[in-house]
Write an enzyme that holds these catalytic residues in place. Sequence first.
Site, mmCIF file in Angstrom:
data_model
loop_
_atom_site.group_PDB
_atom_site.id
_atom_site.type_symbol
_atom_site.label_atom_id
_atom_site.label_comp_id
_atom_site.label_asym_id
_atom_site.label_seq_id
_atom_site.Cartn_x
_atom_site.Cartn_y
_atom_site.Cartn_z
ATOM 1 C CE LYS A 76 11.469 -10.808 -16.394
ATOM 2 N NZ LYS A 76 12.294 -11.947 -16.841
ATOM 3 C CG ASP A 112 12.330 -15.045 -14.920
ATOM 4 O OD1 ASP A 112 11.513 -15.726 -15.568
ATOM 5 O OD2 ASP A 112 12.334 -13.803 -14.924
ATOM 6 N N GLY A 139 17.137 -7.761 -15.405
ATOM 7 C CA GLY A 139 16.286 -8.654 -14.640
ATOM 8 C C GLY A 139 16.514 -10.113 -14.960
ATOM 9 N N GLY A 251 16.235 -21.225 -25.052
ATOM 10 C CA GLY A 251 15.454 -20.565 -24.011
ATOM 11 C C GLY A 251 14.118 -21.211 -23.708
#
Length: 298
Positions: A76, A112, A139, A251
């Site tokens: 990332k 994200d 990241g 998550g």
Amino acid sequence: MSNSATILRAGLIGSGIQASLTPAMHVAEGHSHGLDYRYDKFDLDLLLGGADHLAGLIQQAEIDGFTGLNITHPCKQAVIPFLDTLSDDAATIGAVNSVVLRAGRRHGHNTDWWGFAEAFRQRLPNADLNRVVQLGAGGAGAATVYAILTLGADAVTIFDPDVGRVSTLVAAMAARFPSACISAGSDLAAAMAQASGLIHSTPTGMANYPGLPLSAELLHAHQWVSEVVYFPMETALLAAARRRGCQVVDGGGMAVFQAVGAFQLFTGREANARRMMRHFMELTDTPTVNENHPGAAG
């Protein structure tokens, strides 16, 4: 597969990605839009030389007519030198998880942070953001700290064994959020004693990295705990947090909403977040939206 003449190709580059649900979510949503959507995995663990293939994989994707690439661990941050432009968010975060390939140019984005923020906002809309502790400055950690500060966190203390990485992240976030108190942590027990919540942004808890990222004794019932790992969905950290009486966010929501954002970047179509959430729950054998899986606006 649709009979539409519109064919789109996308892919995911990273290590140990065979269990990733991102490809399935993209393809299913593409089919719902009448697109012939192909999504390939490029697992660096299966390529001799690993991350050294990153530049070549991006170049080949361009040659093959890909519209976009998702980027995950450990690339990332490493992908940035190979890109032509960065969105403002990606530049501040210093990490990219979505690359749009268009007209011979490579545009880096970060979905994200929005994925984490949206999942957190829906699951814990009234969370106390006075003092937040975060584990991880890579990241994913850069995206989650940006997200929690965007949601209004007053103070965030970041812990990571890479001192240089933490310092760089703290400086970048302090410049973007000057009214917040952002610091590198040195005493986790002391920080947790005063914390209103914990963000976990390291690989610990994944199938290949089992265990707890901190002692369960440091968790307290008045705190919330938010996890980035979704495979498995119920990590050791979440299980320990529940036992201690904490509110938790798994998550899964971040995984879905980052895919929603990337799908829209790659296809130019508005993704149906509720439909993608339902598909994700089917893939993870979760029958209904419950306290562990934030609902998604359509």
